[in-house]
Each structure stands twice: as C-alpha cells, then as structure tokens.
Design an enzyme around this catalytic site. Structure first.
Site, PDB file in Angstrom:
ATOM      1  N   LYS A  10       9.891   6.405  -4.202  1.00  0.00           N
ATOM      2  CA  LYS A  10      10.759   5.212  -4.157  1.00  0.00           C
ATOM      3  C   LYS A  10      10.121   4.086  -4.950  1.00  0.00           C
ATOM      4  O   LYS A  10       8.893   4.023  -5.102  1.00  0.00           O
ATOM      5  CB  LYS A  10      11.051   4.760  -2.726  1.00  0.00           C
ATOM      6  CG  LYS A  10       9.884   4.143  -1.951  1.00  0.00           C
ATOM      7  CD  LYS A  10       9.721   2.648  -2.088  1.00  0.00           C
ATOM      8  CE  LYS A  10       8.324   2.251  -1.740  1.00  0.00           C
ATOM      9  NZ  LYS A  10       7.686   1.126  -1.973  1.00  0.00           N
ATOM     10  N   ASP A 134       7.749   2.993   5.760  1.00  0.00           N
ATOM     11  CA  ASP A 134       8.597   3.460   4.659  1.00  0.00           C
ATOM     12  C   ASP A 134       9.188   4.853   4.913  1.00  0.00           C
ATOM     13  O   ASP A 134       9.988   5.336   4.117  1.00  0.00           O
ATOM     14  CB  ASP A 134       7.786   3.530   3.350  1.00  0.00           C
ATOM     15  CG  ASP A 134       7.635   2.166   2.696  1.00  0.00           C
ATOM     16  OD1 ASP A 134       8.302   1.209   3.143  1.00  0.00           O
ATOM     17  OD2 ASP A 134       6.850   2.063   1.736  1.00  0.00           O
TER      18      ASP A 134
HETATM   19  O1  C5P Z   1       3.727   0.933   8.636  1.00  0.00           O
HETATM   20  P1  C5P Z   1       2.629   1.277   7.698  1.00  0.00           P
HETATM   21  O2  C5P Z   1       1.558   2.113   8.336  1.00  0.00           O
HETATM   22  O3  C5P Z   1       3.123   1.843   6.413  1.00  0.00           O
HETATM   23  O4  C5P Z   1       1.961  -0.115   7.286  1.00  0.00           O
HETATM   24  C1  C5P Z   1       0.645  -0.185   6.803  1.00  0.00           C
HETATM   25  C2  C5P Z   1       0.118  -1.614   6.973  1.00  0.00           C
HETATM   26  O5  C5P Z   1       0.754  -2.506   6.068  1.00  0.00           O
HETATM   27  C3  C5P Z   1       0.339  -2.236   8.337  1.00  0.00           C
HETATM   28  O6  C5P Z   1      -0.690  -1.906   9.219  1.00  0.00           O
HETATM   29  C4  C5P Z   1       0.345  -3.721   8.012  1.00  0.00           C
HETATM   30  O7  C5P Z   1      -0.978  -4.205   7.858  1.00  0.00           O
HETATM   31  C5  C5P Z   1       0.989  -3.775   6.655  1.00  0.00           C
HETATM   32  N1  C5P Z   1       2.445  -4.021   6.725  1.00  0.00           N
HETATM   33  C6  C5P Z   1       2.891  -5.293   7.055  1.00  0.00           C
HETATM   34  N2  C5P Z   1       4.239  -5.507   7.123  1.00  0.00           N
HETATM   35  C7  C5P Z   1       5.117  -4.535   6.835  1.00  0.00           C
HETATM   36  C8  C5P Z   1       4.670  -3.235   6.493  1.00  0.00           C
HETATM   37  C9  C5P Z   1       3.314  -3.014   6.444  1.00  0.00           C
HETATM   38  O8  C5P Z   1       2.097  -6.209   7.321  1.00  0.00           O
HETATM   39  N3  C5P Z   1       6.427  -4.799   6.869  1.00  0.00           N
END
Ligand code: C5P
Length: 293
Positions: A10, A134
């Site tokens: 993506k 994602d």
């Molecule tokens: O959800 P995921 O594990 O992909 O996100 C990784 C990190 O990215 C989270 O722990 C956070 O620190 C940051 N993040 C964020 N806000 C989002 C998505 C991710 O702060 N909307």
C-alpha cells in the site's frame, strides 16, 4: 492442503495526523491505495508451525506479523492445524509500504479459506486490528479511507489508474520513532481531505495528484535527512508529484501514463539500487488473492 496467496503493498495518497491519543497512538486520516507490488505466501498444513523466507531481514521464526496471524488464528479456532509458510518477498521491509501488514492480512485470508471458517468481514477486521494498525486495510482495498489509529475503514471509489515509481533507500525507519518525533501541534498545513474525497468520487486525476500530502514527512525528514534529499532529487528527475509513503522511507513518483512512468523508472534505476515500477490494483485482482491448490 495448500493455498497460494498474493498480497499487495500500500501507499498513502494522503496521510494526516489529527492529534495524539491517550492510548499513545495518533488519530489519523489516511487515503490508502493498494499497488501491484506483491509478495506471495505458500501456506501448507504441517506437523509444526514453520516459516521459510527468501528475505534476510525477516527472522524465520514466529516473531513476525505473518506468523503472529497464524498464532492468533490457532488460539481462536482450534481446527486450525500447524502451518508451514513459504514467504517470497518483493515488497521491501520497514519501507512504509505495509509489507509486513499485508503478509499478515494474507495469512488471515488464507486460514479463513483453508479451514472453511467463513468469518464475516467484520470479525476478520477485528482480528486484523489486534495485529497492527495497517492490517485491516490490507484485508480489503484497493482504495480506502482509514481513521482512528488506522484500523477504522471506509471503502472509497477505486482510484483511477496511476503508475508509481517507488524508490526505497537502503535503510529502514521505525514507525514508533517517526510518530514519537512528530509535533502534532506544529502541523500548520493539514491536507484538504474533503476535497480529496470529492476528487476521488469525480475521478479528478489532476487534484488527486496535486492534493497528495503526508504530514509524517516532516518528522521522518528530521530523523533521516537522506529521505528529504531523495524526495527533492526525485522531483528534479522529472516528476512534480512525489511523496513519501507512510512513515517512510520509501518515496514514490506518480504518473497518469505508463510510458512516462517507464521512462522515469529507467532514469531512476541508473541512480538508485531499489526501484520498483507499480500501478494501482484493480478491484477484480483482489478477489483472486487466495488460490486453493
Ligand atoms: O499498530 P502498529 O503496531 O502498526 O503501530 C506501530 C507504532 O506506531 C505504535 O506503537 C505507535 O507508536 C505508532 N503509531 C501511532 N499512531 C498510529 C499508528 C501507529 O502512534 N495511528
């Protein structure tokens, strides 16, 4: 029993961050688009869980998103047997292209089909959201609006066909670091999401290109000035519409015509090591992602 799954990368045509939330995540508004740069997963029933991959950056154990999907499905549905997964990576890792998330979503789709779970989309989305922000988008697409921390999705009219030349620098970036370094209150130039959604509905290609924006660029550019330099170089290579994807470091150039993208790709290949020519995924392709063999 075996299945072959094709999963797509993506890019974010628009990425806005609205505020920091009390749970540590950031509230976002993103227009996400699937592109036809793809990984494949061969999934087979086996006597133990086992990952084989051709990518040296992915640990061949349970500690990656694809295998975390396996563990989650096995703990939720006892009929799911151990699985051998052979992962062929084309999507670069830690690139801002949701490579790990799309492999993970592909595993959820494959397990649902192989074990006849018949899970409703909503339940798959909930499982996906537990695995990463994602992952829910990667179950669907090709064009969606993502809000919340990225897990709340609304299908959008498919984006008109665009061609992308993606350049991946030879380092990865950490998404938590990019969000951690972002000063949301200092973002003065928020993209016009409403206008962008209108442009999608009207298939207004010019605005879809001119209105692209990613507010994470400023944070990644500070952490990795090489990404800022790459964006400027890619503009001077002959494209006005150049943007960083996700939290980076991949930067993409967008074209309406395949021939222009092809010419740009040839130029970019002389200059950079990891360059990919890609296009928007047609909705029909998504129906054929899982093949039972
Ligand atoms: O959800 P995921 O594990 O992909 O996100 C990784 C990190 O990215 C989270 O722990 C956070 O620190 C940051 N993040 C964020 N806000 C989002 C998505 C991710 O702060 N909307």
């Amino acid at each position: 029993m075996k299945a072959r799954v094709t999963v797509y990368a993506k890019i974010n045509l628009l990425l806005d961050v609205l505020h920091k939330r009390s749970d540590g995540y950031h509230e976002v508004a993103m227009v996400m688009q699937a592109v036809d740069l793809a990984d494949t997963l061969l999934v087979e029933t086996s006597s133990r869980n086992w990952l084989v991959t051709d990518n040296k950056y992915i640990p061949p154990n349970m500690n990656n998103l694809a295998m975390k999907a396996v563990t989650l499905m096995q703990s939720s549905f006892p009929q799911v047997t151990p699985l051998k997964v052979t992962l062929r990576k084309k999507i670069p890792v830690a690139a801002g292209l949701a490579g790990g998330s799309t492999d993970c979503a592909g595993m959820l789709l494959a397990i649902d089909r192989m074990f006849h779970l018949g899970l409703p989309q909503k339940e798959l989305q909930q499982l996906a959201a537990q695995l990463g922000s994602d992952v829910p988008f990667c179950l669907g697409g090709p064009t969606s609006l993502a809000s919340g921390r990225g897990e709340l999705l609304e299908a959008l009219p498919p984006c008109p066909t665009f061609y992308f030349v993606l350049v991946k620098p030879d380092f990865g970036v950490s998404t938590p670091r990019v969000y951690g370094n972002l000063k949301v209150e200092e973002i003065t130039d928020h993209p016009d999401l409403k206008r962008y959604l209108q442009a999608l509905a009207q298939k207004d290609q010019d605005y879809l290109l001119a209105g692209m924006a990613n507010v994470l660029e400023q944070s990644t550019f500070i952490l990795h000035p090489a990404v800022k330099k790459l964006k400027a170089e890619m503009q001077s290579l002959g494209c006005q519409h150049v943007l960083m994807s996700g939290s980076g470091p991949t930067v993409f150039a967008v074209f309406k015509e395949r021939s222009a993208a092809q010419r740009y790709y040839e130029k970019a290949r002389q200059r950079y090591k990891r360059v990919f020519l890609s296009k928007t995924v047609e909705p029909e392709l998504l129906q054929e992602r899982v093949q039972i063999l």
